[in-house]
Motif scaffolding. Sequence first.
Motif, PDB file in Angstrom:
ATOM      1  N   ALA A 410       0.767  -1.299   0.066  1.00  0.00           N
ATOM      2  CA  ALA A 410       0.193  -0.516   0.168  1.00  0.00           C
ATOM      3  C   ALA A 410       1.121   1.010  -0.196  1.00  0.00           C
ATOM      4  O   ALA A 410      -0.125   2.381   0.002  1.00  0.00           O
ATOM      5  CB  ALA A 410      -0.954  -0.259   0.953  1.00  0.00           C
ATOM      6  N   TRP A 411       2.194   1.325  -0.246  1.00  0.00           N
ATOM      7  CA  TRP A 411       3.668   2.561  -0.033  1.00  0.00           C
ATOM      8  C   TRP A 411       2.692   2.939  -1.075  1.00  0.00           C
ATOM      9  O   TRP A 411       3.015   2.677  -2.398  1.00  0.00           O
ATOM     10  CB  TRP A 411       5.025   1.809  -0.285  1.00  0.00           C
ATOM     11  CG  TRP A 411       5.298   2.405   1.122  1.00  0.00           C
ATOM     12  CD1 TRP A 411       4.603   2.884   2.192  1.00  0.00           C
ATOM     13  CD2 TRP A 411       6.881   2.095   1.406  1.00  0.00           C
ATOM     14  NE1 TRP A 411       5.937   3.225   3.288  1.00  0.00           N
ATOM     15  CE2 TRP A 411       6.747   3.196   2.614  1.00  0.00           C
ATOM     16  CE3 TRP A 411       7.883   1.556   0.789  1.00  0.00           C
ATOM     17  CZ2 TRP A 411       7.885   3.106   2.723  1.00  0.00           C
ATOM     18  CZ3 TRP A 411       9.644   1.744   0.874  1.00  0.00           C
ATOM     19  CH2 TRP A 411       9.491   2.042   1.716  1.00  0.00           C
ATOM     20  N   ASP A 412       2.854   4.605  -0.776  1.00  0.00           N
ATOM     21  CA  ASP A 412       3.423   5.696  -2.006  1.00  0.00           C
ATOM     22  C   ASP A 412       4.404   5.313  -2.516  1.00  0.00           C
ATOM     23  O   ASP A 412       5.460   5.625  -1.868  1.00  0.00           O
ATOM     24  CB  ASP A 412       3.109   6.725  -1.631  1.00  0.00           C
ATOM     25  CG  ASP A 412       2.869   8.179  -2.742  1.00  0.00           C
ATOM     26  OD1 ASP A 412       3.842   7.471  -3.180  1.00  0.00           O
ATOM     27  OD2 ASP A 412       2.805   8.828  -2.744  1.00  0.00           O
ATOM     28  N   GLN A 555      -4.748   4.584   2.951  1.00  0.00           N
ATOM     29  CA  GLN A 555      -4.519   4.376   1.641  1.00  0.00           C
ATOM     30  C   GLN A 555      -4.253   3.066   0.844  1.00  0.00           C
ATOM     31  O   GLN A 555      -4.222   2.036   1.768  1.00  0.00           O
ATOM     32  CB  GLN A 555      -2.420   5.187   1.495  1.00  0.00           C
ATOM     33  CG  GLN A 555      -1.487   5.044   0.445  1.00  0.00           C
ATOM     34  CD  GLN A 555      -0.742   5.519   0.974  1.00  0.00           C
ATOM     35  OE1 GLN A 555      -0.563   6.871   0.836  1.00  0.00           O
ATOM     36  NE2 GLN A 555       0.534   5.085   1.013  1.00  0.00           N
ATOM     37  N   SER A 556      -4.439   3.189  -0.477  1.00  0.00           N
ATOM     38  CA  SER A 556      -4.681   1.612  -1.257  1.00  0.00           C
ATOM     39  C   SER A 556      -3.166   2.048  -1.858  1.00  0.00           C
ATOM     40  O   SER A 556      -2.842   2.736  -2.358  1.00  0.00           O
ATOM     41  CB  SER A 556      -5.935   2.097  -1.471  1.00  0.00           C
ATOM     42  OG  SER A 556      -6.749   1.724  -0.815  1.00  0.00           O
ATOM     43  N   GLY A 557      -3.201   0.382  -1.805  1.00  0.00           N
ATOM     44  CA  GLY A 557      -2.227  -0.349  -3.331  1.00  0.00           C
ATOM     45  C   GLY A 557      -2.747  -1.543  -3.316  1.00  0.00           C
ATOM     46  O   GLY A 557      -3.659  -2.225  -3.076  1.00  0.00           O
ATOM     47  N   GLU A 571      -5.008  -3.527  -1.680  1.00  0.00           N
ATOM     48  CA  GLU A 571      -3.715  -3.427  -0.130  1.00  0.00           C
ATOM     49  C   GLU A 571      -4.528  -2.282   0.683  1.00  0.00           C
ATOM     50  O   GLU A 571      -4.141  -1.246  -0.048  1.00  0.00           O
ATOM     51  CB  GLU A 571      -3.501  -4.510   0.317  1.00  0.00           C
ATOM     52  CG  GLU A 571      -2.256  -3.765   1.243  1.00  0.00           C
ATOM     53  CD  GLU A 571      -2.071  -5.160   1.527  1.00  0.00           C
ATOM     54  OE1 GLU A 571      -1.409  -6.203   2.824  1.00  0.00           O
ATOM     55  OE2 GLU A 571      -2.640  -6.421   1.055  1.00  0.00           O
ATOM     56  N   LYS A 572      -5.365  -2.238   1.899  1.00  0.00           N
ATOM     57  CA  LYS A 572      -5.742  -0.740   2.265  1.00  0.00           C
ATOM     58  C   LYS A 572      -4.934  -1.325   4.062  1.00  0.00           C
ATOM     59  O   LYS A 572      -5.241  -0.995   3.663  1.00  0.00           O
ATOM     60  CB  LYS A 572      -7.360  -0.726   2.701  1.00  0.00           C
ATOM     61  CG  LYS A 572      -8.021   0.645   2.905  1.00  0.00           C
ATOM     62  CD  LYS A 572      -9.162   0.442   2.494  1.00  0.00           C
ATOM     63  CE  LYS A 572      -9.416   2.152   2.863  1.00  0.00           C
ATOM     64  NZ  LYS A 572     -11.403   2.187   2.701  1.00  0.00           N
ATOM     65  N   VAL A 573      -4.191   0.092   4.127  1.00  0.00           N
ATOM     66  CA  VAL A 573      -4.093   0.632   5.143  1.00  0.00           C
ATOM     67  C   VAL A 573      -3.914   1.923   5.912  1.00  0.00           C
ATOM     68  O   VAL A 573      -4.406   3.138   4.749  1.00  0.00           O
ATOM     69  CB  VAL A 573      -2.621   0.404   5.657  1.00  0.00           C
ATOM     70  CG1 VAL A 573      -2.725  -1.110   5.181  1.00  0.00           C
ATOM     71  CG2 VAL A 573      -1.096   1.548   4.777  1.00  0.00           C
TER      72      VAL A 573
END
Length: 718
Positions: A410-412, A555-557, A571-573
């Motif tokens: 979920a990282w940017d 934030q999602s990824g 993935e959401k955190v």
Amino acid sequence: MKRILLMLLVGLMSNSLAKADDFDVLYQRLFEEYITNTPMNSLTAIQSYMDTQQADGSWSTIDYDSHTFVGGWEPLVHWDNLLNMAMAFKKPGQILYGSTVLKNQIKRGLLFWYNRKKQPFSDNWFDNDIAIQSRLSKILILVKNDFSTAPDWTDVLEFGCKKYLILPDNYATTNKGKLTNAVWLARNLVHNGIIRKDIVPLQQGIDNMSMQLAVKSVNTEGVQRDNSYLVHGLQLYNSGYGNELIKEISYYMYLTRGVSLVGFSVAQVATLSNLLLKGDQWMIQGGSYDFSVTGRNISRKNNGSTGYLKMVLPRMQLVDTAGSIQYQKLLDHISDETGATPSVLGNKYFFRADFMTHRAPNLYIGVKMTSKRTRGTEAMNSENLLANWLPFGATTIMRTGKEYFNIFGAWDWTKIPGVTNPSVLVPFPEGKTTNNTQKTTFVGGVSDGIYGVTGMDLSVVIDPTGIIADITAQKANFLFNNEMICLGAGISSSYSKAPTTTTLNQSYLKGDVLVNENAVPKQESTYNDVKSIYHDNTGYVFRANTTVKMKTNSQSGNWYDINRGQANSKEKVDIFKLWLDHGKEPTDSSYEYVVLPNFTSKETTDYADNMPIETLSNTSSLQAVTHKKLHQTGAVFYEAGTIKIDPTLSLTVDKPCILLINCNVNPIKVTASDPNQSETTLNVYITYNGQQKETLTYPLPYSNAKGASMARTATIKR
């Protein structure tokens, strides 16, 4: 004469008996290891393998002609099934224990693969030469005593050993014969020798493992003088490939302990111990490795755990009894989920790896850089596809070790902690092996074992897929106790499609976030006139009131976006992401901030109101700070120059260098390093009160110690 011959005969018989007994000891130890620690599926699952196995020993659900390995090579399921069946057959207390039907099915499964005219193969050599064999060797060890008579001995055991538990033909001419790959392949020989009681492959296997413990010369992959582990183009990989090297060799040291037949030397045990205690131990906090030392494994879910050490460390206590206390300290540390039980304290610079770590109670900080001498990170096998910015000054800040674990899906990936870069994703080409570095050699650090300073002349142009993104900057970090002072100068980029940013952190959101002592909503927003921010027992302080951007909500990824072998699902955190915006196409921009782990909110505010840090310079030629309470000064000289620490003390250097100046002792102590790793001597000229002068001359380290720190104490008292 007859008596002498009789004595020799008895001696030879005793030696032969001892060796035979040693083979039995080694076999029994392997058997107990596998029967105890090999995971086994449920009996329902194993019964289904039996029920669905075809008469020829295969399974109709497996495509044995598949070569695709991304996401897992399908024919390996055949070996997973057989290993589970072997476990059920040999594990006491299981309902299938000793089942003749199961034994025959295991044999059919082995012979199917052995005799298949078109041998299954993967497009990844690892599957063909290592993954199959790791399963097969366990199976053969488990069932050896049940197939010990003719014709089973020849058809099942000996054939399997001689065809599969060997070295591949191209072992000596490829990377298969190097480092961790060589260790994995050496297992084949060791197991072959133990099963067949043949000293030749057994000894060769142990020898091949031992060879990988040689400390390497400069610019050579493997175990380094500073106890970093560099592979794949001098890329820091203490976790990942380094984990596997430690795990495997430590096990075979444990396996052969007290056995006269084969074993490892005292020096080889010491090298492995140093890699573990003077290398890896400095790179972990609690249950996690620093994400910067995991290589492309950062893109694999559930990776970077220190859990494997819970098996390694008790074994090493038996192998290396002299290090037992420190192994226990490390074991206690990784077993404490709060991160509060320290195993080492202080500061260490890994001069072969462009990497510094700093340890204080309940604190880990890592600073990962890369230079022309090293490789930063890699994409391989369609893994780690978005990590292009990762090695250019990443800072890992951990108190518990849970701050980043499994966050990366979920990282940017345009906002990596510590990194200054154009805020644009620059993917690695998919399906290719690619790694990155930068143009400059001025990348290094200095450490006196307690405090440390890093400096990096950053100059990067990234264009792997037609997206040209460039960045130049000078970045320095000063590490004192629970403080990291971060300076950036000369920040410039021609990239016009997005702003250039410096990220302070991107971790899991935990609790409230305070801006200038006031709680803020969970949102993404710009905040003006910021003096301090507080989150998760960590303060962030700015020299002057600053405009920052921050995201404190979900934030999602997708893990699949960074690794094609991972599940394609969102993935959401909840995220804490804090960064500075230098604007599009910045020219000579700068930053200055302090990170304060283990500070309370009040302590952060007090620190911001009365900063004990004085910035002496933040330019492209010199970055320097003084800690007024600790009486320590760090200075990064990108060129020869002078620094005035106070009205009574100034230092001049004749070459680019990094200094750590301890004014808490009298005379002062100056620790120096050459970040370019190109000089042979360095002169530091000290002037006291504008009059008295003296020179400290440093004969700089050479060969594989280039870049290491060297301390000198002045002779004149202040």
